[in-house]
Structures are given as C-alpha cells and as structure tokens.
Write a protein that holds these residues in place. Structure first.
Motif, mmCIF file in Angstrom:
data_model
loop_
_atom_site.group_PDB
_atom_site.id
_atom_site.type_symbol
_atom_site.label_atom_id
_atom_site.label_comp_id
_atom_site.label_asym_id
_atom_site.label_seq_id
_atom_site.Cartn_x
_atom_site.Cartn_y
_atom_site.Cartn_z
ATOM 1 N N PHE A 1 -5.680 18.018 -0.127
ATOM 2 C CA PHE A 1 -4.566 17.271 0.442
ATOM 3 C C PHE A 1 -4.827 16.973 1.919
ATOM 4 N N ASP A 2 -4.672 15.707 2.317
ATOM 5 C CA ASP A 2 -4.995 15.296 3.687
ATOM 6 C C ASP A 2 -3.769 15.184 4.582
ATOM 7 N N GLY A 3 -2.629 15.674 4.087
ATOM 8 C CA GLY A 3 -1.425 15.642 4.900
ATOM 9 C C GLY A 3 -0.504 14.474 4.592
ATOM 10 N N ARG A 4 -0.936 13.582 3.740
ATOM 11 C CA ARG A 4 -0.117 12.416 3.408
ATOM 12 C C ARG A 4 -0.016 12.280 1.892
ATOM 13 N N ILE A 5 1.231 12.238 1.391
ATOM 14 C CA ILE A 5 1.424 12.057 -0.046
ATOM 15 C C ILE A 5 1.614 10.566 -0.339
ATOM 16 N N ARG A 6 0.861 10.078 -1.315
ATOM 17 C CA ARG A 6 0.855 8.643 -1.635
ATOM 18 C C ARG A 6 1.516 8.401 -2.994
ATOM 19 N N ARG A 7 1.853 7.149 -3.225
ATOM 20 C CA ARG A 7 2.493 6.786 -4.483
ATOM 21 C C ARG A 7 1.622 7.163 -5.685
ATOM 22 N N ARG A 8 0.313 7.006 -5.512
ATOM 23 C CA ARG A 8 -0.574 7.337 -6.640
ATOM 24 C C ARG A 8 -0.589 8.843 -6.922
ATOM 25 N N ASP A 9 -0.320 9.644 -5.881
ATOM 26 C CA ASP A 9 -0.260 11.090 -6.086
ATOM 27 C C ASP A 9 0.924 11.453 -6.972
ATOM 28 N N LEU A 10 2.025 10.736 -6.818
ATOM 29 C CA LEU A 10 3.209 11.004 -7.631
ATOM 30 C C LEU A 10 3.003 10.594 -9.081
ATOM 31 N N ARG A 11 2.048 9.696 -9.307
ATOM 32 C CA ARG A 11 1.792 9.209 -10.663
ATOM 33 C C ARG A 11 0.641 9.928 -11.358
#
Length: 336
Positions: free
Chosen positions: A251-261
């Motif tokens: 994890f690089d500190g930023r959660i992205r939309r693709r991470d939620l999917r």
C-alpha cells in the motif's frame, strides 16, 4: 564468615570494637558519587565478585565488609543480575538491598493502538535493549510459541507501554502482550451487549480492530461500532476502507477506485461479513465499543476532514454528506 567472627572473638576488645565501628561506618557511608551512574550485575555473579566490581568502579572501599553483610543476611545467592542505577547518597547497605530486590533499570516499549502486528514486530526488532531470538521469516508462526499454533497473529497483542529489564527477549515481550490481550478480550466479551451479530470473542476482536482503524475519537467509537454491527445484522457489506488497505500487499498511502473493486479476503466492498482476521491491534476502548455499540440508528458515516465523522441513518443523507465533506459540495463530482 565463621573465621571473621572467630577473629573478632580472639582480638582484644578495643581492636574488635574498632573493627565493628569501622564495619558499621562503611555500611552507612554514602558511595562516592556526584551523579547517578549505571552498574551492571552479571548473571551468576557472587557476592564477592559484585563487591570487588563495586570497589573497582570506585563505589566502595571495603568489598570484604560488603560481602560479610550479604552473608549475614543469608544472601549468598540472592543477588539478581541486571542493570542498576546507583544514586548519590546511597550507602553500601542500600546497594545490597537494591541488588537483592532486583530493582533494575526498566526500559520501555510503546505499542500504539491501531498498529499492525508487523509494525509491532519491527519496533521490537529495532529496540536495542530487547534480545532478539526470532527471525523475521518466523514472525507469522509466533502463535505456535504462545501455545496457539495455526492462529493468525494479527490483533492478538495488546497495545500499551511495557517496562522490562535489559536483555528481555522478544518472545517474552510478545507473551506478556498476548496474555494481556487475552485478558482484555475476555473481559470485554463477558460484558457484551445482548443481541450482537457477533458469534464469538474472536469476531469481537476483528470488529474492535476495524473500529480502532476507523476512528481515534473516544466519542465516536460506539457509533462506528453501531454502524458495522447493524450492517452485519442486516446482511449488508461493511464497505470499510481500512480492511481493503490491509489486504493490499504494498500500500502506497493512497486508496484507488480499482482497489475497492479488486477482490481479496479483506475487501469488504466485494465480500460480505467480517474479514478473516483482525486488521490491527485494538485497545481497550475499541474492544469495549465493539461489543457495546451505540443504539441502532446510523448505517453510514463519512469523514469531515477534521478527524471527526458525520453519521447518517439513510443513504440519501449519507450521499449529501459525502458531497459536502468529500467532494467540496459539488454534486457533479460525486462518483460512488
């Protein structure tokens, strides 16, 4: 010892009295110090050896007297190893008491609430006063050393500040923290509310870890717990970002939309129910909140940006709160 007493009996009274006076004066005379200093008693050191080392350090000038006093107290084997802080004004008699009672210098390790197991292990590995016996590649098998083979270690260590003498092993620290968590979890589970959607204490530990990661505010923990307990009760997905983050390998500190999917065992956006393990080390307040949620009501919450959250009972209200607090009030930017 017997020879010394026999010698006193054989000496003329004046000389014997002088020796006794000198002996007591030695015991009551403060050591030669102008500031506190550390002194180490080695493991297995005898009274004689410790007395000689005190003399070599310039702290006392009659090591034989010091040894005799220890023997009179029947403490030939009573000296405890460790690092000691000797203060100006302490006497040789005080030092003997200090070493017998084992009042060693205590070092500390602080494990903050919300840390992960691996963050804790890194802190233990970096601590200069903890003796390392565990290799990093064996960390995930630590529960076997604690009598619970096959269990995942996440969540099972209570966050707190622990005091210990130098050379305490990493395994000893872990055992103390684990036993503390075991007690705290048992206490919380025994005092749980009725009609929880949690089946056992381990599920409560998982819930507490989610609460711990979602908020650091004491006044919000029970509300956050209420949201997730109610979602479980209604069969809704928890949809909590901290679980998704825990399941991301790098994890690089930023959660992205693709991470939620992206489906992982910890993605509560793609899977129903609790994640398979805790995601952090929860403190006592989070444990209590997990099993004693606020009265049912809110199903949603969103961060306000100041460390607090806005709680909503309906999705429509939640959508407005998201637009206000996350999207700068611009409804056209609202995505999910």
């Amino acid at each position: 010892m017997r020879r010394f007493l026999l010698l006193l009996l054989l000496l003329p009274p004046l000389i014997a009295g002088g020796l006794i006076w000198d002996y007591h004066r030695f015991l009551q005379t403060p050591v030669k110090l102008v500031e506190a200093t550390e002194f180490q008693v080695s493991s297995g050191a005898s009274l004689r050896r410790v007395g000689q080392e005190l003399a070599a350090a310039g702290l006392i000038n009659r090591p034989l007297y010091w040894e005799i006093q220890g023997r009179l107290l029947d403490q030939q084997q009573g000296i405890r190893a460790g690092d000691y802080l000797i203060q100006p004004g302490q006497t040789p008699e005080d030092l003997l008491t200090l070493f017998i009672r084992g009042r060693t210098i205590q070092y500390s390790l602080t494990i903050p609430e919300g840390w992960t197991f691996m963050q804790m292990m890194q802190a233990i590995a970096n601590h200069e006063q903890i003796r390392q016996t565990l290799a990093p590649e064996t960390y995930m098998d630590i529960m076997a050393h604690l009598g619970r083979p096959g269990e995942h270690p996440e969540g099972w260590f209570f966050p707190d500040t622990y005091l210990f003498p130098r050379h305490t092993t990493d395994l000893e620290i872990l055992r103390i923290a684990h036993q503390r968590m075991d007690r705290e979890l048992t206490r919380a589970w025994e005092n749980r509310s009725d009609d929880l959607p949690l089946n056992n204490a381990y599920e409560a530990l998982i819930m507490a870890s989610i609460v711990e990661k979602e908020t650091g505010r004491a006044d919000e923990r029970a509300m956050v717990s209420a949201v997730f307990n109610e979602r479980l009760r209604q069969g809704m997905r928890l949809q909590t970002d901290p679980t998704v983050i825990y399941g991301i390998e790098h994890f690089d500190g930023r959660i992205r939309r693709r991470d939620l999917r992206t489906d992982t065992p910890y993605n509560t956006y793609t899977r129903h129910g609790l994640p398979p393990t805790p995601i952090a080390l929860p403190g006592a307040a989070a444990l209590d909140a997990a099993v004693n949620p606020a009265p049912a009501g809110p199903l949603f919450f969103v961060a306000r940006g100041d460390g607090s959250h806005h709680f909503s009972e309906t999705y429509r209200e939640h959508r407005r709160a998201v637009i206000k607090y996350q999207l700068g009030g611009d409804a056209s930017r609202y995505g999910r």
